[in-house]
Design a protein around this motif. Structure first.
Motif, short mmCIF file in Angstrom:
data_model
loop_
_atom_site.label_atom_id
_atom_site.label_comp_id
_atom_site.label_asym_id
_atom_site.label_seq_id
_atom_site.Cartn_x
_atom_site.Cartn_y
_atom_site.Cartn_z
N GLU A 1 0.73 -1.24 -0.06
CA GLU A 1 -0.07 -0.07 -0.07
C GLU A 1 0.89 1.27 0.04
O GLU A 1 0.78 2.27 -0.68
N ALA A 2 1.84 1.28 0.77
CA ALA A 2 2.92 2.38 0.73
C ALA A 2 3.51 2.65 -0.45
O ALA A 2 3.71 3.93 -1.07
N LEU A 3 3.81 1.47 -1.01
CA LEU A 3 4.50 1.66 -2.58
C LEU A 3 3.63 2.51 -3.48
O LEU A 3 3.89 3.24 -4.25
N PHE A 4 2.34 1.71 -3.53
CA PHE A 4 1.27 2.25 -4.55
C PHE A 4 0.93 3.86 -4.21
O PHE A 4 0.79 4.47 -5.03
N ASP A 5 0.84 4.11 -2.88
CA ASP A 5 0.84 5.56 -2.59
C ASP A 5 1.76 6.27 -3.20
O ASP A 5 1.53 7.44 -3.79
N ARG A 6 3.10 5.98 -3.11
CA ARG A 6 4.04 6.67 -3.65
C ARG A 6 3.92 6.84 -5.31
O ARG A 6 4.24 7.93 -5.86
N VAL A 7 3.51 5.92 -6.05
CA VAL A 7 3.01 5.90 -7.29
C VAL A 7 2.15 7.08 -7.69
O VAL A 7 2.20 7.82 -8.52
N LEU A 8 0.99 6.81 -6.92
CA LEU A 8 0.05 8.10 -6.99
C LEU A 8 0.24 9.29 -6.80
O LEU A 8 -0.10 10.03 -7.43
N THR A 9 1.19 9.50 -5.84
CA THR A 9 1.70 10.74 -5.51
C THR A 9 2.38 11.34 -6.81
O THR A 9 2.18 12.16 -7.09
N PHE A 10 3.25 10.50 -7.38
CA PHE A 10 3.99 10.72 -8.49
C PHE A 10 3.15 11.25 -9.38
O PHE A 10 3.10 12.30 -10.43
N ALA A 11 2.14 10.22 -9.67
CA ALA A 11 1.18 10.48 -11.07
C ALA A 11 0.44 11.76 -10.93
O ALA A 11 0.00 12.55 -11.85
N ARG A 12 -0.08 12.18 -9.63
CA ARG A 12 -0.84 13.43 -9.49
C ARG A 12 0.16 14.60 -9.54
O ARG A 12 -0.40 15.50 -10.04
N ALA A 13 1.26 14.31 -9.32
CA ALA A 13 2.26 15.66 -9.42
C ALA A 13 2.53 15.94 -10.86
O ALA A 13 2.75 17.07 -11.06
N VAL A 14 2.53 15.06 -11.69
CA VAL A 14 2.74 15.35 -13.20
C VAL A 14 1.63 15.11 -13.94
O VAL A 14 1.93 15.10 -15.35
N ASP A 15 0.57 14.66 -13.29
CA ASP A 15 -0.50 14.23 -14.62
C ASP A 15 -0.24 13.10 -15.34
O ASP A 15 -0.84 13.29 -16.51
N ASP A 16 0.24 12.13 -14.75
CA ASP A 16 0.51 10.96 -15.48
C ASP A 16 -0.61 9.95 -15.43
O ASP A 16 -0.61 9.33 -14.18
N ARG A 17 -1.37 9.83 -16.33
CA ARG A 17 -2.62 9.11 -16.10
C ARG A 17 -2.44 7.67 -16.22
O ARG A 17 -2.94 6.90 -15.52
N SER A 18 -1.40 7.06 -17.03
CA SER A 18 -0.90 5.96 -17.11
C SER A 18 -0.42 5.49 -15.72
O SER A 18 -0.83 4.28 -15.15
N ALA A 19 0.41 6.02 -15.09
CA ALA A 19 0.97 5.60 -13.73
C ALA A 19 -0.27 5.70 -12.80
O ALA A 19 -0.22 5.00 -11.94
N ALA A 20 -1.13 6.60 -12.94
CA ALA A 20 -2.30 6.59 -11.89
C ALA A 20 -3.11 5.32 -11.98
O ALA A 20 -3.43 4.76 -11.05
N LEU A 21 -3.46 5.15 -13.30
CA LEU A 21 -3.89 3.83 -13.43
C LEU A 21 -3.65 2.65 -12.93
O LEU A 21 -4.16 1.89 -12.23
N HIS A 22 -2.19 2.33 -13.10
CA HIS A 22 -1.42 1.19 -12.42
C HIS A 22 -1.56 1.28 -10.90
O HIS A 22 -1.67 0.37 -10.27
N GLY A 23 -1.54 2.68 -10.42
CA GLY A 23 -1.17 2.76 -9.03
C GLY A 23 -2.54 2.27 -8.39
O GLY A 23 -2.72 1.80 -7.38
N MET A 24 -3.73 2.90 -9.01
CA MET A 24 -5.06 2.62 -8.44
C MET A 24 -5.25 1.13 -8.34
O MET A 24 -5.95 0.62 -7.24
N VAL A 25 -5.07 0.44 -9.30
CA VAL A 25 -5.30 -1.21 -9.32
C VAL A 25 -4.33 -1.74 -8.26
O VAL A 25 -5.01 -2.68 -7.32
N GLY A 26 -3.18 -1.36 -8.35
CA GLY A 26 -2.31 -1.93 -7.03
C GLY A 26 -2.80 -1.59 -5.63
O GLY A 26 -2.92 -2.30 -4.78
N LEU A 27 -3.16 -0.23 -5.41
CA LEU A 27 -3.81 0.21 -4.18
C LEU A 27 -4.77 -0.65 -4.02
O LEU A 27 -5.04 -1.01 -2.79
#
Length: 330
Positions: free
Chosen positions: A205-231
């Protein structure tokens, strides 16, 4: 951002029209960083088809190899596996003819991912290990990290979870001081998948939260998608089905908007799994059917088997317990 992508597309077209084939393909390939991060797949395709025509007309084999490699990467991402193999195989031939071992290694890196996704684990491992040697010899730590991530997923897919952890931690060390934040997020995501497989929901959970933090910071929708499923997977593992469903539902919507069939199917299977846990077999079956519809004709045979297994469990035709439990490859 819309103006920037329009300007890039126009520049590629103009370079082609002026006969500047080198500038045309170089600009198209360079723009992929933007197109991939923001999900501009139509622009990725159109610029590369323009560039491909330009380099073929000019007899520019190096340019053709580079464009086919990048175009094959897009097709791989879009799950157009037959088309991806055609372009990647041709790129590999061209780089071999040019005696460009580095270019060939980059192509083999992606062919190895394609082999894994289509179930040829042995070939994927062989290509990955060969590519890793070449990429490391050229000092390409980013490329090597990508290969290590594929090897980690292969280890998980074949039940060697401890090996997967060692390999993905090696990849993380390779990128820890590189400026490529997107690659670091991709490796972090894969680390999360490994910890999920090890049953370590809190760490995942902590690792996927880090992915989502990155995705939101740069508006990377692909990273956000993978982070959401993992979370969602991590939250489910930790016993929070409500929050898990919310993450899976958000992922399913985003995946549809991105045209990401594989990840949408994974999210739908996860929702169905939660429905089954609540005793709602009808809803679970509907989710499995929807997931099958999403990936129909995409060549995702392993995922299709998982969808059919989940459907059988939901309908009571097979033993339950792990319906649709999959670990989406990145």
């Amino acid at each position: 951002m819309r103006r920037e992508r329009a300007a890039l597309v126009a520049a590629v077209s103009q370079a082609s029209a002026l006969g500047l084939h080198t500038e045309c393909w170089s600009l198209a390939v360079t723009a992929v960083v933007l197109f991939e991060a923001y999900g501009f797949y139509d622009e990725w395709r159109s610029t590369h088809l323009t560039a491909l025509s330009a380099v073929v007309r000019a007899g520019d084999h190096r340019g053709e190899a580079a464009v086919r490699y990048s175009l094959g990467s897009l097709e791989l991402f879009e799950q157009r596996y037959g088309r991806a193999r055609v372009d990647l195989d041709r790129a590999a031939e061209l780089f071999a003819d040019l005696a460009d071992e580095y270019g060939r290694a980059l192509v083999d890196r992606n062919l190895a991912i394609l082999d894994r996704l289509t179930g040829d684990f042995d070939r994927s491992c062989q290509r990955s290990r060969a590519a890793l040697v070449v990429l490391r010899s050229h000092g390409d730590r980013s490329g090597a990290a990508h290969v290590l991530a594929n090897l980690a997923q292969l280890a998980m897919d074949t039940g060697r979870v401890d090996e997967a952890l060692a390999v993905i931690e090696d990849a993380a060390r390779a990128v820890e001081d590189l400026p490529n934040r997107r690659l670091a997020a991709q490796i972090t995501h894969r680390r999360g998948l490994v910890h999920l497989r090890r049953g370590e929901g809190e760490t995942a959970e902590a690792l996927f939260d880090r992915v989502l933090t990155f995705a939101r910071a740069v508006d990377d929708r692909s990273a956000a998608l993978h982070g959401m499923v993992g979370l969602g997977e991590a939250l489910e593992l930790r016993g929070d089905p409500v929050a898990a469903r919310r993450s899976f539902e958000q992922a399913a919507v985003l995946a549809e908007s991105l045209g990401e069939k594989r990840m949408r199917a994974h999210a739908l299977l996860a929702i169905g799994r939660l429905d089954l846990g609540l005793g709602d077999r009808a809803a679970a079956a509907a989710a499995a059917v929807q997931a099958l519809d999403v990936i129909e004709g995409a060549g995702l045979t392993l995922l299709e088997d998982q969808c059919r297994a989940a459907l059988a469990v939901a309908r009571g035709d097979a033993p339950g317990g792990a319906a649709g439990r999959t670990r989406p490859p990145a």
